[in-house]
Design an enzyme around this catalytic site. Structure first.
Site, mmCIF file in Angstrom:
data_model
loop_
_atom_site.group_PDB
_atom_site.id
_atom_site.type_symbol
_atom_site.label_atom_id
_atom_site.label_comp_id
_atom_site.label_asym_id
_atom_site.label_seq_id
_atom_site.Cartn_x
_atom_site.Cartn_y
_atom_site.Cartn_z
ATOM 1 N N CYS A 114 -36.162 16.657 17.130
ATOM 2 C CA CYS A 114 -37.450 16.697 16.427
ATOM 3 C C CYS A 114 -37.843 15.359 15.825
ATOM 4 C CB CYS A 114 -37.402 17.767 15.337
ATOM 5 S SG CYS A 114 -37.064 19.423 15.989
ATOM 6 N N HIS A 259 -43.794 16.645 11.525
ATOM 7 C CA HIS A 259 -43.282 17.373 12.680
ATOM 8 C C HIS A 259 -43.588 18.847 12.498
ATOM 9 C CE1 HIS A 259 -40.701 19.363 15.469
ATOM 10 N NE2 HIS A 259 -39.867 19.765 14.540
ATOM 11 N N ASN A 289 -43.343 24.951 18.005
ATOM 12 C CA ASN A 289 -42.548 23.740 17.781
ATOM 13 C C ASN A 289 -42.235 23.106 19.135
ATOM 14 O OD1 ASN A 289 -40.572 21.811 17.309
ATOM 15 N ND2 ASN A 289 -39.430 23.060 15.849
#
Length: 332
Positions: A114, A259, A289
């Site tokens: 991430c 993020h 995500n």
């Protein structure tokens, strides 16, 4: 002083929309449960018969090049962030080079999950500042849907992760651009969010394809409570670190692009920084995500919507597997 500047942004997401209601037909879950815990309403899944990580990245790249009024031939280095490469090796950087019809330029692969895009951005920033390269393509792209455990056992991760690609083009500038980047990690928590296999540290007999019957260790394992607990702390730390390093305050941030891990995390950070809704960009509701792709997709959308303007102060921040966390402060 020589700076690096983002001159173009692009993104690509697959056509197939996967809603929470659809997931509830194959997993013991429902829209309310997913929305309450993650903020996600839908996500995109690639078609593995025609989509690849590299060709999704190429589509995002071409949008970024068009916006920057550049061509593929202008690119002289690639930094590619992904944890879902098309092959175990080589990395997807060289496959993207091939997709773009380029020859012999370097391609570097980053595997920081991430935090990958900010890590990649930091690497490109240093190459530009040193004068080694003039035009660098930085990409974050993921195809996670093909590796998700689509059972009730895996629902905590199945409802979160999705596919997509985002790209940024960096060039040198005499004006301020990327002001600073800040990178961190803590490997003590590596197994709190990871995929164990195919790993190399196994007895030979456990790695032979004809003997692999249990594929459990090929799925994402996530301790959601630990990830959330660490994320809210590290996000704040690394954002404040970037501001302090540049003698700035949170009040000077025009747009925070976090993020897209969990809407609750983003809302917590927004509350702590006392930022208005229009000062934080979230699109996890639509895309889930997308790991290394989430920040560049969000930046590309925000720019396209006119939410990133000249001279704006942008703050990027990420936290994820490793644990790793990172931030970047950018004068647009």
């Amino acid at each position: 002083m020589r700076y690096s500047k983002i001159v173009g942004l692009g993104h690509h997401v697959p056509e197939t929309v996967i809603t929470n209601d659809y997931l509830s037909t194959i997993i013991d879950t429902n829209d309310d449960w997913i929305t309450e815990r993650t903020g996600i309403k839908e996500r995109r899944y690639a078609d593995p018969t025609k989509d690849t990580v590299a060709n999704m990245a190429a589509k995002a790249t071409r949008m970024a090049l068009e916006r920057a009024k550049l061509t593929e031939k202008d690119i002289d280095f690639i930094v590619f962030a992904t944890i879902t490469p098309d092959y175990f090796f080589p990395g997807s950087g060289v496959l993207l080079q091939r997709e773009l019809g380029l020859e012999s330029i370097g391609a570097l692969d980053i595997r920081n999950a991430c935090s990958g895009f900010i890590y990649a951005l930091s690497v490109a920033d240093q190459f530009i500042k040193s004068g080694m390269y003039k035009t660098i393509l930085v990409v974050g792209a993921e195809m996670q849907s093909t590796a998700i455990d689509m059972t009730t056992r895996g629902r905590n991760t199945a409802v979160i992760f999705a596919d997509g690609a985002g790209a940024a083009i960096l060039q040198p500038s005499e004006k301020q651009g990327i002001l600073s980047t800040h990178l961190h990690s803590d490997g003590r928590f590596a197994e709190e969010l990871y995929v164990r296999d195919p790993g190399s540290s196994r007895p030979r007999e456990e790695r032979q394809p004809d003997q692999i019957l249990d594929t459990t260790h090929f799925k994402v394992v996530m301790n959601g409570n630990q990830v959330f607990k660490h994320a809210v702390v590290r996000f704040m730390e690394v954002i404040n670190e970037a501001l302090t390093a540049n003698n700035m305050t949170k009040d000077q941030i025009d747009l925070l692009v976090p993020h897209q891990a969990n809407l609750r995390i983003s809302q917590y950070i927004q509350e702590k920084l006392a930022l208005r809704d229009d000062q934080v960009y979230n699109n996890i509701m639509r895309y889930g995500n997308t790991t290394a792709a989430s920040i560049p997709i969000a930046m590309s959308e925000a720019w396209g919507e006119g939410k990133i303007k000249e001279n704006d102060l942008l703050c990027l921040a990420a936290f994820g597997s490793g644990f790793t966390w990172a931030s970047a402060l950018i004068r647009w």
